[in-house]
Design a protein around this motif. Structure first.
Motif, short mmCIF file in Angstrom:
data_model
loop_
_atom_site.label_atom_id
_atom_site.label_comp_id
_atom_site.label_asym_id
_atom_site.label_seq_id
_atom_site.Cartn_x
_atom_site.Cartn_y
_atom_site.Cartn_z
N ILE A 1 -69.91 67.89 33.85
CA ILE A 1 -69.54 66.53 34.23
C ILE A 1 -69.01 65.76 33.03
O ILE A 1 -67.99 65.05 33.13
CB ILE A 1 -70.74 65.81 34.88
N LEU A 2 -69.63 65.91 31.88
CA LEU A 2 -69.17 65.21 30.68
C LEU A 2 -67.80 65.70 30.23
O LEU A 2 -66.91 64.89 29.93
CB LEU A 2 -70.19 65.38 29.55
N PHE A 3 -67.59 67.01 30.21
CA PHE A 3 -66.31 67.56 29.80
C PHE A 3 -65.21 67.20 30.80
O PHE A 3 -64.09 66.86 30.43
CB PHE A 3 -66.40 69.08 29.63
N GLY A 4 -65.52 67.26 32.09
CA GLY A 4 -64.55 66.89 33.12
C GLY A 4 -64.16 65.43 33.07
O GLY A 4 -62.99 65.08 33.21
N SER A 5 -65.12 64.56 32.82
CA SER A 5 -64.81 63.13 32.73
C SER A 5 -64.01 62.83 31.46
O SER A 5 -63.16 61.94 31.47
CB SER A 5 -66.08 62.29 32.80
#
Length: 110
Positions: A12-16
């Motif tokens: 989620i962090l990398f995608g955001s």
């Protein structure tokens, strides 16, 4: 926290982060073709990573399959949308001169 929760948080962090860089690139790039690249490549990958992380969080729930369907929908429609935007930009001549090395849609080579 379990290992799956860590993996989910990282996804989620990398995608955001990818989605944020795509949004910044949409504002900063000059012409339509460059903006089209920023709107399709990192934005789609970022969204898929966020949805994958969310699907890991809600695993075992019915909503996880809805997230998988959303991923498939995005992956199937993004290339079509990018193609249509590129064709429209070409027809309206909304690209920088000298950007196209091969002009397969025109009568003459650029």
């Amino acid at each position: 926290m379990s290992a799956l929760e860590w993996v989910s948080a990282v996804l989620i962090l990398f995608g955001s982060t990818l989605a944020l860089t795509a949004a910044i690139a949409l504002v900063r790039f000059r012409d339509t073709l460059a903006r089209m690249h920023a709107a399709t490549k990192p934005q789609v990958i970022g969204l898929v990573l966020v949805l994958l992380g969310a699907a890991i969080q809600v695993r075992g729930d019915v909503n996880a399959w809805m997230l998988v369907l959303m991923m498939l929908f995005v992956l199937l429609t993004a290339p079509v949308i990018a193609h249509l935007i590129g064709r429209t930009a070409y027809r309206e001549q909304r690209y920088r001169d000298g950007l196209l090395q091969i002009n397969e849609l025109g009568d003459e080579e650029v």
